[in-house]
Design a protein around this motif. Structure first.
Motif, PDB file in Angstrom:
ATOM      1  N   ALA A 128      48.301  31.870  40.326  1.00 49.78           N
ATOM      2  CA  ALA A 128      49.408  32.557  39.651  1.00 49.78           C
ATOM      3  C   ALA A 128      48.902  33.135  38.341  1.00 49.78           C
ATOM      4  O   ALA A 128      48.092  32.524  37.649  1.00 49.78           O
ATOM      5  N   GLY A 129      49.350  34.326  38.021  1.00 51.21           N
ATOM      6  CA  GLY A 129      48.946  34.963  36.776  1.00 51.21           C
ATOM      7  C   GLY A 129      47.740  35.874  36.915  1.00 51.21           C
ATOM      8  O   GLY A 129      47.341  36.514  35.944  1.00 51.21           O
ATOM      9  N   THR A 130      47.152  35.932  38.108  1.00 50.21           N
ATOM     10  CA  THR A 130      46.023  36.853  38.306  1.00 50.21           C
ATOM     11  C   THR A 130      46.553  38.276  38.185  1.00 50.21           C
ATOM     12  O   THR A 130      47.497  38.649  38.883  1.00 50.21           O
ATOM     13  N   PRO A 131      45.977  39.085  37.304  1.00 46.36           N
ATOM     14  CA  PRO A 131      46.478  40.452  37.145  1.00 46.36           C
ATOM     15  C   PRO A 131      46.169  41.308  38.372  1.00 46.36           C
ATOM     16  O   PRO A 131      45.146  41.117  39.032  1.00 46.36           O
ATOM     17  N   ALA A 175      35.992  45.089  49.662  1.00 44.44           N
ATOM     18  CA  ALA A 175      36.594  45.145  48.321  1.00 44.44           C
ATOM     19  C   ALA A 175      37.770  44.169  48.271  1.00 44.44           C
ATOM     20  O   ALA A 175      38.516  44.032  49.236  1.00 44.44           O
ATOM     21  N   VAL A 176      37.914  43.470  47.138  1.00 49.95           N
ATOM     22  CA  VAL A 176      39.032  42.544  46.937  1.00 49.95           C
ATOM     23  C   VAL A 176      39.910  43.112  45.830  1.00 49.95           C
ATOM     24  O   VAL A 176      39.435  43.389  44.735  1.00 49.95           O
ATOM     25  N   THR A 177      41.186  43.308  46.146  1.00 49.70           N
ATOM     26  CA  THR A 177      42.149  43.864  45.196  1.00 49.70           C
ATOM     27  C   THR A 177      43.374  42.976  45.162  1.00 49.70           C
ATOM     28  O   THR A 177      43.941  42.639  46.208  1.00 49.70           O
ATOM     29  N   ALA A 178      43.807  42.567  43.989  1.00 47.44           N
ATOM     30  CA  ALA A 178      45.028  41.778  43.828  1.00 47.44           C
ATOM     31  C   ALA A 178      46.209  42.732  43.720  1.00 47.44           C
ATOM     32  O   ALA A 178      46.138  43.772  43.070  1.00 47.44           O
TER      33      ALA A 178
END
Length: 65
Positions: A20-23, A58-61
């Motif tokens: 939680a809180g990952t931008p 690629a990893v994208t939040a």
């Protein structure tokens, strides 16, 4: 991902989560590697080309919805 035999192909579902809180935004590059296990405590046969058992992505939040 393709296997060592011509035309051999596998599909995997991979689920990633972040604290939680990952931008939101790009987080970098992930790598997924598959390794076979044939018998307990036995070495698997030598892979002809182990590089074909890995893929990068690629990893994208994103914001939860």
């Amino acid at each position: 991902m393709t296997g060592s035999r011509p035309g051999e192909e596998r599909t995997f579902d991979v689920f990633l989560s972040a604290p939680a809180g990952t931008p939101a935004g790009e987080l970098g590059t992930g790598t997924f590697t598959v390794a076979g296990s044939y018998f307990w405590a036995a070495d698997p046969p030598q892979d002809v080309d182990p590089a074909d058992n890995s893929t990068s992505f690629a990893v994208t939040a994103v914001d939860a919805s």
